[in-house]
Write an enzyme that holds these catalytic residues in place. Structure first.
Site, PDB file in Angstrom:
ATOM      1  N   GLU A 436     -74.989 -95.958 -43.410  1.00  0.00           N
ATOM      2  CA  GLU A 436     -75.541 -95.731 -44.945  1.00  0.00           C
ATOM      3  C   GLU A 436     -76.161 -94.390 -45.254  1.00  0.00           C
ATOM      4  O   GLU A 436     -75.999 -93.853 -46.160  1.00  0.00           O
ATOM      5  CB  GLU A 436     -76.454 -96.924 -45.526  1.00  0.00           C
ATOM      6  CG  GLU A 436     -75.624 -98.036 -46.012  1.00  0.00           C
ATOM      7  CD  GLU A 436     -74.712 -98.999 -44.785  1.00  0.00           C
ATOM      8  OE1 GLU A 436     -74.066 -99.584 -45.082  1.00  0.00           O
ATOM      9  OE2 GLU A 436     -75.516 -98.705 -43.551  1.00  0.00           O
ATOM     10  N   HIS A 505     -78.044-110.377 -49.656  1.00  0.00           N
ATOM     11  CA  HIS A 505     -76.737-109.741 -50.081  1.00  0.00           C
ATOM     12  C   HIS A 505     -76.705-110.288 -51.640  1.00  0.00           C
ATOM     13  O   HIS A 505     -75.607-110.376 -52.151  1.00  0.00           O
ATOM     14  CB  HIS A 505     -75.636-110.475 -49.286  1.00  0.00           C
ATOM     15  CG  HIS A 505     -75.346-109.933 -47.934  1.00  0.00           C
ATOM     16  ND1 HIS A 505     -76.289-110.009 -46.944  1.00  0.00           N
ATOM     17  CD2 HIS A 505     -74.349-108.992 -47.470  1.00  0.00           C
ATOM     18  CE1 HIS A 505     -75.844-109.493 -45.995  1.00  0.00           C
ATOM     19  NE2 HIS A 505     -74.749-108.777 -46.335  1.00  0.00           N
TER      20      HIS A 505
END
Length: 702
Positions: A436, A505
C-alpha cells in the site's frame, strides 16, 4: 546556477577495475561507520574543469549551509534547518551525472542536493527566510525546498518519503518512454522504514529507472547506525531484490560521481534500479534547533572532520596539478560572494500574505460549461458505471492508468477493473505487490510528474498504510511548493459495511479525509453519479479520495448515458423535493432516506432528500437553501457520529441558518462500536430506513 550535469549524462564507468579502498574503509570503521568493505573504482579521468565544477558545487553548498546556520542563530531563519556540512561530496557527486529532465527526490537535509541539481540559491535562501520570492513562495521552508521546473520533486520532512515519490517519478519517466532517470536520496534512518522495502521491490520488478542513494551519515538523529541497522549494511539488502548494491566512500566526490554515473547509465538503458550506500558524516547536530545532549564523542567528530570532503578534493586536485592555491582562494571568494548576494536577495524579499494561502492549497476546479446530461434509458450497474468511466478516460488520455493490487487479469477483488486489463494491457493496468505504501508513493510521485494515476485501494480500511502519502504528500505538495504543481491522482476503492467482513474490513473513514485541506472527497450513491463524478475526478488537478460503498456494487442497474460526461465536483444533488424536513444522506444512506421519505409521505410528512455527492468541498449553499425552506434537518451517514461529517454539516447549518430552524439538527450514524461479524448485529448497528424515519419524526414533532 547552471546545472552541472548537462554534459555528463553519457559518461559511464561501468566495468571500471576496482582498486583497494582498505585505507578509507579502515578509517570509517574506526570512527563508528559501516563495518564492511567499500566498493572502490579507479578514479574517472575527469579533467581540471570538471573537477573544478565538482569542487565549486561543494563550496557553494558549504557556504550556503554555513551562512544558513548564522542566519538561524541571528533569528532570520526560523523553525529549524538541517545542515549538510560534511556531506557535500554526496550531493555534488550524485548531481553531476544528471540531466535537467532527470529527477531527484530528497529528504529534510536536502539543501545540498537541490543546489547540485541546479536550484537557484537566492530563491532557496529566500525560502529559508520564509519570503514571497522563495522557491516555494515562503510556504515550504527548509525541509521542503523543491523546483518542479528542474524536476526536483521535493526535499521532504517525512523520513523515507523520497523513495515512494521517487518510484512514482521513475514510473512516469518509463511510461513516457523517455531515457530520463533519477535519484531518490534518503538517510540511514530512512533505510529502516517500510517504504524502503516496498519501493525497492516495486522498482526491481518493474525495472524502473531510479537510483536509491542512502546518505549514511552514521546517525538517525541521535541513534547510531550500528545500533539500529541489522547486518551493518544498507547496500547488502540489494541482493534480496536482485539488484546491484554497493557501499562507497561518501566523502570522495569522484567516487560518488563514478558510482551514481554508472547506476544512472544502467537506469537509462532499462536495466532497473541500483542501491548505493554512501558513507559520510555530518559535522553538526541533527538540526540547528536540536541542542541535544551529547551523543557523539568529540574525538569521533574530529576524526571525521579530518576526512572533510572539500579538503580531500582540494588535496587530490593539487596533487594532480588541477588546482593552485590562488585558484582555490578565488573559488572560495566567488562562492562566498554568490551566497552573500543570495542573502541580500532574501532579506529584500517581501513577506507572503494571507491571500496567497488558499490558492496554493488546491488547483481550481475546471468548469466544463456542460449541463449534466439526462440519464436516458440505457442502464448500468454501479460497478459497470465505474468501469466505463475508467475505460473512457483511458481511451481519451494516455496519461491515465490504474495501479493497485489484483487490478490485472482478475479485475480487482470486487471486479471493478475486470476486462480493462485485456483491453489496455499491463502498462495501463499495473498489477502491484501487496504494497500500500508503494502504491500510494508511485501514484503521487507519478502525478506530480505529469501522469494521471487511479490508485485502487483493495479494501478501503487498508488506507491506513497509505496515510503518509495521502495526507502528508498528495494533500500538501502543491501548497508546500508554493502553489505551482498539480497532483492529479485518484484514490478509489470500497468502504463501508453490510456484507459481513467484520471490524477491519467494513469501516467508513470519510471524515478522516474531509478534515484535510488539499484533498477532494467524493462519494457517489447512484450509477449515474458514479460515472460522472469519477470522470470529473480523473480530470481534476487535485488529489481525490473516491469512496465506493460495497453495498452499492450489489445494487440494481439504473439509467447512465453512454457518452462521457462530468458532474461538477462540489455540487450536491436534490434527489427528492420536499417541504417539511431536509434529510442530507451519503452513499448507501441515500436510498434508505428515499425509502424513509416514501414511508413518511403516508403520514403527510414531506421529506427533501439531498445527496452531497462531494464531501469536501461541501455544497453548503444547497443545504442552506433547503433548510431555509423546510426549517428542519436530519443528517445521516454510516460512519460513527463522533467526529463524523454529520457534525460538521450540522455546525455549519447552525452558523448560517439558525434563525430558520424550528428544531435542532439531528445526526444519525452507526452505533459507536467496530463493525460486528454477526449478520443480525451488523444490520442492527447500521442506520436503516426505519431509523431515518424515526429521526425525521423526532425533529418534526419536537
Amino acid at each position: 546556477m547552471k546545472n552541472s550535469g548537462l554534459a555528463r549524462a553519457a559518461r559511464s564507468t561501468r566495468g571500471a577495475p576496482k582498486t583497494s579502498g582498505d585505507a578509507v574503509a579502515a578509517a570509517i570503521i574506526a570512527n563508528g561507520g559501516s563495518p564492511h568493505r567499500l566498493a572502490t573504482r579507479n578514479a574517472p579521468k575527469l579533467d581540471a574543469a570538471e573537477l573544478k565544477q565538482l569542487l565549486r558545487t561543494m563550496l557553494v553548498i558549504r557556504a550556503f549551509e554555513t551562512r544558513t546556520t548564522e542566519l538561524f542563530h541571528s533569528g532570520l531563519v526560523k523553525g529549524t534547518a538541517h545542515s549538510s556540512v560534511g556531506q557535500e561530496a554526496v550531493a555534488a557527486g550524485a548531481g553531476y551525472p544528471l540531466l535537467r529532465s532527470d529527477f531527484i527526490a530528497t529528504h529534510h537535509r536536502g539543501h545540498g542536493h537541490c543546489i547540485a541539481k541546479g536550484a537557484d540559491v537566492s530563491r532557496m535562501m529566500a525560502e529559508l527566510l520564509g519570503r514571497k520570492d522563495g522557491i516555494c513562495g515562503g510556504l515550504g521552508g527548509s525541509m521542503h525546498v523543491a523546483d518542479i521546473g528542474l524536476n526536483i520533486i521535493g526535499a521532504n520532512g517525512i523520513v523515507g518519503a523520497s523513495m515512494g515519490l521517487g518510484i512514482g517519478a521513475a514510473l512516469a519517466a518509463k511510461q513516457r518512454m523517455s531515457t530520463d532517470a533519477g535519484v531518490a536520496i534518503f538517510g540511514d534512518g530512512g533505510a529502516n522504514e517500510g517504504i524502503f522495502h516496498e519501493a525497492l521491490n516495486m522498482a526491481a520488478i518493474w525495472k524502473l529507472p531510479i537510483v536509491f542513494l542512502c546518505e549514511n551519515n552514521q546517525y538517525g538523529l541521535s541513534t547510531s547506525f550500528l545500533e539500529s541497522t541489522a547486518g551493518g549494511s544498507v547496500s547488502a539488502r540489494a541482493a534480496g531484490y536482485g539488484v546491484p548494491g554497493e557501499t562507497i566512500d561518501g566523502n570522495d566526490v569522484v567516487a560518488v560521481y563514478a558510482a551514481v554515473d554508472e547506476a544512472i547509465a544502467r537506469a537509462r538503458a532499462g536495466e532497473g534500479p541500483t542501491l548505493i550506500e554512501a558513507i559520510t558524516y555530518r559535522h553538526g547536530d541533527h538540526s540547528m534547533r536540536a541542542n541535544l545532549p551529547g551523543y557523539r564523542e568529540d574525538e569521533e567528530v574530529e576524526r571525521w572532520k579530518a576526512m572533510d570532503p572539500i579538503n580531500r578534493c582540494v588535496s587530490m586536485m593539487m596533487e594532480r596539478g588541477a588546482l593552485t592555491d590562488d585558484e582555490y582562494e578565488a573559488l572560495v571568494a566567488e562562492t562566498d560572494a554568490e551566497i552573500e548576494r543570495a542573502v541580500e536577495f532574501a532579506r529584500n524579499s517581501p513577506e507572503p500574505d494571507l491571500e496567497s494561502l488558499a490558492p496554493a492549497v488546491s488547483a481550481p476546479f475546471k468548469s466544463t460549461g456542460v449541463v449534466e446530461p439526462a440519464p436516458g434509458t440505457r442502464e448500468l450497474t454501479y460497478l459497470e458505471a465505474l468501469k466505463e468511466a475508467m475505460a473512457q478516460e483511458m481511451e481519451r488520455d494516455e496519461r491515465v492508468f490504474v495501479i493497485g493490487e489484483d487490478v490485472g487479469p482478475i479485475g480487482g477483488t470486487f471486479g471493478v477493473t475486470r476486462g480493462l486489463f485485456q483491453r489496455f494491457g499491463k502498462d495501463r493496468l499495473m498489477n502491484t505487490p501487496i504494497s500500500e505504501m508503494g502504491i500510494a508513493g508511485a501514484a503521487v510521485g507519478s502525478a506530480v510528474c505529469g501522469r494521471r494515476p487511479i490508485a485502487e485501494i483493495q479494501i478501503f480500511d487498508f488506507v491506513t498504510f497509505m496515510m503518509d502519502m495521502i495526507v502528508n504528500q498528495a494533500a500538501k505538495l502543491r501548497y508546500m511548493l508554493g502553489g505551482s504543481p498539480t497532483v492529479p491522482v485518484v484514490f478509489r476503492g470500497p468502504q463501508g459495511g453490510g456484507i459481513r467482513l467484520a471490524a477491519q474490513h467494513s469501516q467508513s473513514l470519510e471524515a478522516w479525509f474531509a478534515h484535510v485541506p488539499g484533498l477532494v472527497v467524493v462519494a457517489p450513491s447512484t450509477p449515474y453519479d458514479a460515472k460522472g463524478l469519477l470522470i470529473a475526478s480523473i480530470r481534476d488537478d487535485n488529489p481525490v479520495m473516491f469512496l465506493e460503498h460495497k453495498m452499492l456494487y450489489l445494487g440494481q442497474a439504473a439509467p447512465v448515458p453512454e457518452t462521457p460526461y462530468e458532474i461538477p465536483l462540489g455540487k450536491a444533488d436534490v434527489k427528492r423535493e420536499g417541504t417539511d424536513v431536509t434529510v442530507i444522506a451519503t452513499q448507501v444512506m441515500v436510498e434508505r432516506a428515499l425509502q424513509a421519505a416514501d414511508m413518511l409521505a403516508r403520514e403527510n410528512i414531506s421529506v427533501e432528500v439531498i445527496d452531497p455527492r462531494t464531501l469536501r468541498p461541501l455544497d453548503m449553499d444547497c443545504f442552506i437553501r433547503s433548510v431555509k425552506k423546510t426549517h428542519r434537518c436530519v443528517v445521516v451517514h454510516e460512519a460513527w457520529r463522533t467526529g463524523g461529517l454529520g457534525g460538521e454539516i450540522a455546525a455549519q447549518i447552525n452558523e448560517r441558518a439558525f434563525d430558520w430552524l424550528d428544531a435542532p439538527v439531528e445526526r444519525l450514524g452507526a452505533m459507536e462500536v467496530p463493525m460486528p461479524y454477526n449478520d443480525k448485529l451488523e444490520r442492527a448497528v447500521i442506520p436503516n430506513q426505519n431509523a431515518i424515519a424515526d429521526a425525521v419524526r423526532r425533529v418534526c414533532y419536537r
